[in-house]
Design a protein around this motif. Structure first.
Motif, PDB file in Angstrom:
ATOM      1  N   PRO A 368       0.834  -1.209   0.000  1.00 60.03           N
ATOM      2  CA  PRO A 368       0.000   0.000   0.000  1.00 60.03           C
ATOM      3  C   PRO A 368       0.870   1.262   0.000  1.00 60.03           C
ATOM      4  O   PRO A 368       1.868   1.326   0.715  1.00 60.03           O
ATOM      5  CB  PRO A 368      -0.789  -0.129   1.315  1.00 60.03           C
ATOM      6  N   GLY A 369       0.478   2.223  -0.816  1.00 63.95           N
ATOM      7  CA  GLY A 369       1.262   3.451  -0.948  1.00 63.95           C
ATOM      8  C   GLY A 369       2.083   3.497  -2.217  1.00 63.95           C
ATOM      9  O   GLY A 369       2.375   4.575  -2.743  1.00 63.95           O
ATOM     10  N   GLN A 370       2.482   2.313  -2.715  1.00 61.91           N
ATOM     11  CA  GLN A 370       3.169   2.249  -3.997  1.00 61.91           C
ATOM     12  C   GLN A 370       2.138   2.410  -5.118  1.00 61.91           C
ATOM     13  O   GLN A 370       0.927   2.391  -4.877  1.00 61.91           O
ATOM     14  CB  GLN A 370       3.909   0.933  -4.143  1.00 61.91           C
ATOM     15  N   SER A 371       2.608   2.538  -6.345  1.00 67.53           N
ATOM     16  CA  SER A 371       1.701   2.755  -7.472  1.00 67.53           C
ATOM     17  C   SER A 371       1.521   1.504  -8.311  1.00 67.53           C
ATOM     18  O   SER A 371       2.461   0.727  -8.494  1.00 67.53           O
ATOM     19  CB  SER A 371       2.221   3.889  -8.360  1.00 67.53           C
ATOM     20  N   ALA A 372       0.304   1.332  -8.814  1.00 63.76           N
ATOM     21  CA  ALA A 372       0.002   0.307  -9.808  1.00 63.76           C
ATOM     22  C   ALA A 372      -0.141   1.037 -11.141  1.00 63.76           C
ATOM     23  O   ALA A 372      -1.084   1.814 -11.331  1.00 63.76           O
ATOM     24  CB  ALA A 372      -1.289  -0.418  -9.456  1.00 63.76           C
ATOM     25  N   VAL A 373       0.819   0.845 -12.027  1.00 66.40           N
ATOM     26  CA  VAL A 373       0.842   1.552 -13.305  1.00 66.40           C
ATOM     27  C   VAL A 373       0.427   0.589 -14.416  1.00 66.40           C
ATOM     28  O   VAL A 373       0.960  -0.519 -14.524  1.00 66.40           O
ATOM     29  CB  VAL A 373       2.235   2.148 -13.575  1.00 66.40           C
ATOM     30  N   LEU A 374      -0.518   1.036 -15.238  1.00 63.62           N
ATOM     31  CA  LEU A 374      -1.126   0.180 -16.256  1.00 63.62           C
ATOM     32  C   LEU A 374      -0.512   0.439 -17.631  1.00 63.62           C
ATOM     33  O   LEU A 374      -0.406   1.586 -18.069  1.00 63.62           O
ATOM     34  CB  LEU A 374      -2.632   0.452 -16.333  1.00 63.62           C
ATOM     35  N   TYR A 375      -0.145  -0.646 -18.302  1.00 59.16           N
ATOM     36  CA  TYR A 375       0.436  -0.559 -19.642  1.00 59.16           C
ATOM     37  C   TYR A 375      -0.398  -1.387 -20.610  1.00 59.16           C
ATOM     38  O   TYR A 375      -0.873  -2.463 -20.275  1.00 59.16           O
ATOM     39  CB  TYR A 375       1.870  -1.105 -19.659  1.00 59.16           C
ATOM     40  N   LYS A 376      -0.518  -0.879 -21.816  1.00 62.03           N
ATOM     41  CA  LYS A 376      -1.126  -1.642 -22.906  1.00 62.03           C
ATOM     42  C   LYS A 376      -0.340  -1.335 -24.170  1.00 62.03           C
ATOM     43  O   LYS A 376      -0.153  -0.166 -24.516  1.00 62.03           O
ATOM     44  CB  LYS A 376      -2.600  -1.274 -23.080  1.00 62.03           C
ATOM     45  N   ASP A 377       0.154  -2.370 -24.827  1.00 61.15           N
ATOM     46  CA  ASP A 377       1.016  -2.196 -26.014  1.00 61.15           C
ATOM     47  C   ASP A 377       2.235  -1.332 -25.691  1.00 61.15           C
ATOM     48  O   ASP A 377       2.710  -0.561 -26.536  1.00 61.15           O
ATOM     49  CB  ASP A 377       0.225  -1.575 -27.165  1.00 61.15           C
ATOM     50  N   GLY A 378       2.738  -1.456 -24.466  1.00 60.59           N
ATOM     51  CA  GLY A 378       3.945  -0.728 -24.075  1.00 60.59           C
ATOM     52  C   GLY A 378       3.732   0.733 -23.736  1.00 60.59           C
ATOM     53  O   GLY A 378       4.695   1.465 -23.519  1.00 60.59           O
ATOM     54  N   VAL A 379       2.478   1.168 -23.665  1.00 60.45           N
ATOM     55  CA  VAL A 379       2.147   2.571 -23.393  1.00 60.45           C
ATOM     56  C   VAL A 379       1.360   2.655 -22.085  1.00 60.45           C
ATOM     57  O   VAL A 379       0.489   1.818 -21.816  1.00 60.45           O
ATOM     58  CB  VAL A 379       1.322   3.177 -24.548  1.00 60.45           C
ATOM     59  N   ILE A 380       1.647   3.673 -21.276  1.00 57.96           N
ATOM     60  CA  ILE A 380       0.911   3.861 -20.031  1.00 57.96           C
ATOM     61  C   ILE A 380      -0.499   4.342 -20.336  1.00 57.96           C
ATOM     62  O   ILE A 380      -0.697   5.361 -20.992  1.00 57.96           O
ATOM     63  CB  ILE A 380       1.622   4.870 -19.113  1.00 57.96           C
ATOM     64  N   VAL A 381      -1.494   3.587 -19.832  1.00 58.68           N
ATOM     65  CA  VAL A 381      -2.894   3.959 -20.070  1.00 58.68           C
ATOM     66  C   VAL A 381      -3.598   4.356 -18.772  1.00 58.68           C
ATOM     67  O   VAL A 381      -4.809   4.556 -18.750  1.00 58.68           O
ATOM     68  CB  VAL A 381      -3.665   2.809 -20.757  1.00 58.68           C
ATOM     69  N   GLY A 382      -2.841   4.492 -17.698  1.00 59.75           N
ATOM     70  CA  GLY A 382      -3.410   4.928 -16.439  1.00 59.75           C
ATOM     71  C   GLY A 382      -2.610   4.408 -15.269  1.00 59.75           C
ATOM     72  O   GLY A 382      -1.615   3.687 -15.430  1.00 59.75           O
ATOM     73  N   GLY A 383      -3.033   4.775 -14.080  1.00 53.89           N
ATOM     74  CA  GLY A 383      -2.348   4.292 -12.891  1.00 53.89           C
ATOM     75  C   GLY A 383      -2.938   4.908 -11.642  1.00 53.89           C
ATOM     76  O   GLY A 383      -3.559   5.977 -11.690  1.00 53.89           O
ATOM     77  N   GLY A 384      -2.762   4.220 -10.526  1.00 54.63           N
ATOM     78  CA  GLY A 384      -3.272   4.714  -9.255  1.00 54.63           C
ATOM     79  C   GLY A 384      -2.385   4.251  -8.110  1.00 54.63           C
ATOM     80  O   GLY A 384      -1.375   3.575  -8.312  1.00 54.63           O
ATOM     81  N   VAL A 385      -2.784   4.614  -6.905  1.00 51.62           N
ATOM     82  CA  VAL A 385      -2.000   4.291  -5.703  1.00 51.62           C
ATOM     83  C   VAL A 385      -2.652   3.099  -5.002  1.00 51.62           C
ATOM     84  O   VAL A 385      -3.857   3.073  -4.768  1.00 51.62           O
ATOM     85  CB  VAL A 385      -1.943   5.499  -4.756  1.00 51.62           C
ATOM     86  N   ILE A 386      -1.828   2.107  -4.693  1.00 53.02           N
ATOM     87  CA  ILE A 386      -2.323   0.883  -4.072  1.00 53.02           C
ATOM     88  C   ILE A 386      -2.865   1.173  -2.666  1.00 53.02           C
ATOM     89  O   ILE A 386      -2.184   1.776  -1.833  1.00 53.02           O
ATOM     90  CB  ILE A 386      -1.212  -0.171  -3.993  1.00 53.02           C
ATOM     91  N   TYR A 387      -4.102   0.744  -2.438  1.00 54.09           N
ATOM     92  CA  TYR A 387      -4.737   0.937  -1.127  1.00 54.09           C
ATOM     93  C   TYR A 387      -4.616  -0.329  -0.278  1.00 54.09           C
ATOM     94  O   TYR A 387      -4.263  -0.267   0.894  1.00 54.09           O
ATOM     95  CB  TYR A 387      -6.206   1.311  -1.311  1.00 54.09           C
ATOM     96  N   LYS A 388      -4.912  -1.476  -0.889  1.00 56.54           N
ATOM     97  CA  LYS A 388      -4.789  -2.738  -0.162  1.00 56.54           C
ATOM     98  C   LYS A 388      -4.655  -3.887  -1.140  1.00 56.54           C
ATOM     99  O   LYS A 388      -5.071  -3.794  -2.300  1.00 56.54           O
ATOM    100  CB  LYS A 388      -5.981  -2.969   0.757  1.00 56.54           C
ATOM    101  N   ALA A 389      -4.059  -4.968  -0.672  1.00 61.58           N
ATOM    102  CA  ALA A 389      -3.918  -6.188  -1.468  1.00 61.58           C
ATOM    103  C   ALA A 389      -4.709  -7.304  -0.789  1.00 61.58           C
ATOM    104  O   ALA A 389      -4.916  -7.295   0.422  1.00 61.58           O
ATOM    105  CB  ALA A 389      -2.454  -6.582  -1.578  1.00 61.58           C
ATOM    106  N   PHE A 390      -5.163  -8.275  -1.577  1.00 60.80           N
ATOM    107  CA  PHE A 390      -5.916  -9.396  -1.039  1.00 60.80           C
ATOM    108  C   PHE A 390      -5.905 -10.538  -2.049  1.00 60.80           C
ATOM    109  O   PHE A 390      -5.358 -10.405  -3.147  1.00 60.80           O
ATOM    110  CB  PHE A 390      -7.347  -8.996  -0.673  1.00 60.80           C
ATOM    111  N   THR A 391      -6.510 -11.649  -1.682  1.00 58.94           N
ATOM    112  CA  THR A 391      -6.595 -12.806  -2.578  1.00 58.94           C
ATOM    113  C   THR A 391      -8.056 -13.152  -2.787  1.00 58.94           C
ATOM    114  O   THR A 391      -8.854 -13.177  -1.837  1.00 58.94           O
ATOM    115  CB  THR A 391      -5.859 -14.010  -1.977  1.00 58.94           C
ATOM    116  N   VAL A 392      -8.405 -13.361  -4.054  1.00 55.95           N
ATOM    117  CA  VAL A 392      -9.794 -13.717  -4.395  1.00 55.95           C
ATOM    118  C   VAL A 392      -9.854 -15.181  -4.833  1.00 55.95           C
ATOM    119  O   VAL A 392      -8.843 -15.764  -5.216  1.00 55.95           O
ATOM    120  CB  VAL A 392     -10.346 -12.808  -5.509  1.00 55.95           C
TER     121      VAL A 392
END
Length: 392
Positions: A368-392
């Motif tokens: 939490p606090g680190q960033s999750a950065v989204l890539y598609k075709d090698g290009v950044i298409v968005g990103g946000g700050v991690i709030y919590k992790a869990f398992t589904v």
């Protein structure tokens, strides 16, 4: 989606180069000058002398915030004077203190792992520095830095819209790719941003710098946010609050010296004696606890992130499959992102709309606090700050 590489500055263009004294930004300025651009050098001044100078007796790594700034500025001045380049030092100390240093301390004290470089790029290097340049009345066509990244534009509208903003793509030198740090720089700012080293290898940069006799070619490359020797001093404004170190079952394993000294995934410096390897699994700021677990217990296959940024502010209307980086050193991992629905009470905890990211394979030590950065075709298409992790 297909993208168009954006043109680099050409002869006659006025270009401001963000200079640190390092080899990347110095060579960037030289290459643009050789191209026939009118180059203006600018360095952001961060160091306010608020921390005592510490002499460790050994050579310390280069750091963005530290007393070495004065020497860096002098190197930039010498280079600019030698090449007839207009040069300015922009004072951003107050903004840096409030937006970066205070953020850094607050995040750790709240049990989260901050990323000051991401925040600095958004608010200081591509924010306060440019505001300072404009305040001086300097007009420019482009702002260039020595980052290893590309500026591209989609051939069609992003996420089904009619908007075609400038976006960030990976550099040719994958080992030096810095896109993760840049994901929060606004699309409108990127319109005038260019990275002249985008198509170069680091080895070639050093070779050209040495061939040109640049002083910067002899400097250490690596840069930290702040030297390790300053960490305890930075946090000395408030006393640390010791507490329990526990395992997943709640058994007390030892005492910690303050949660700001720990981060998810950490193994060294835990100060506990158990008969199996343990790592920081999570940090419970509310109860002042550091939770340890075996390595395999650090895996999770989903996370919730908030405080998102999207190209030109356009959000995807449907779930999308992307590649996600959860920290600078991690490899992009296949995942699906979708809007996260929750009740009003939970929604109040998040900054803006929360999103759920589900990975195809479990990820280790999602912090939490680190960033999750989204890539598609090698290009950044968005990103946000991690709030919590869990398992589904």
């Amino acid at each position: 989606m297909k993208y168009e590489m954006q043109e680099m500055p050409k002869a006659g263009d006025t270009v401001v180069v963000g200079m640190s004294g390092g080899v990347d930004s110095t060579l960037t300025a030289l290459l643009l000058l050789q191209r026939g651009c009118k180059v203006i050098g600018a360095t952001m001044s961060l160091w306010d002398g608020s921390l005592p100078e510490i002499h460790t007796g050994t050579k310390t790594r280069e750091a963005c915030f530290g007393p070495g700034e004065e020497e860096n500025i002098e190197e930039c001045k010498r280079f600019c004077e030698a090449h007839g380049i207009e040069y300015h030092v922009i004072d951003v100390k107050e903004t840096y203190k409030n937006e970066i240093l205070e953020y850094f301390k607050n995040e750790y004290r709240n049990g989260r792992t901050p990323n000051p470089c991401i925040r600095c790029n958004m608010l200081i290097k591509f924010g306060a520095l440019l505001a300072g340049i404009e305040k001086l009345g300097i007009k420019y066509d482009y702002f260039c830095t020595g980052h290893y990244a590309k500026i591209v534009r989609p051939e069609t509208g992003v996420f089904g819209s009619d908007k075609r903003p400038c976006m960030i793509a990976g550099a040719e030198d994958v080992s030096k790719d810095q896109t993760y740090f840049l994901y929060r720089v606004p699309s409108e700012t990127l319109e005038k941003v260019r990275f002249p080293l985008a198509a170069m290898k680091k080895a070639d940069v050093f070779a050209l710098a040495k061939e040109a006799g640049l002083e910067a070619a002899n400097r250490e490359e690596s840069q930290d946010f702040i030297g390790e020797e300053y960490f305890d001093v930075l946090f000395a404004d408030k006393p640390s609050v010791p507490g329990d170190i526990i395992d997943l079952d709640g058994h007390v394993l030892g005492k910690h010296r303050g949660i700001e000294h720990y981060t998810v995934g950490q193994r060294r410096g835990l100060g506990v004696a158990v008969n199996y390897p343990v790592y920081v699994h999570s940090i419970d700021a509310k109860n002042n606890l550091v939770v340890l677990a075996p390595n395999e217990a650090l895996n999770s296959n989903a996370l919730i992130a908030d405080d998102f940024v999207w190209p030109a502010g356009v959000e995807p209307s449907e779930p999308i499959d992307v590649m996600v980086k959860i920290r600078l050193a991690s490899k992009p991992a296949a995942a699906r992102i979708e809007r996260y629905t929750c009740d009003a009470e939970e929604a109040a905890k998040y900054r803006g709309r929360p999103w759920k990211i589900t990975f195809a394979e479990p990820q280790r030590a999602v912090a939490p606090g680190q960033s999750a950065v989204l890539y598609k075709d090698g290009v950044i298409v968005g990103g946000g700050v991690i709030y919590k992790a869990f398992t589904v």
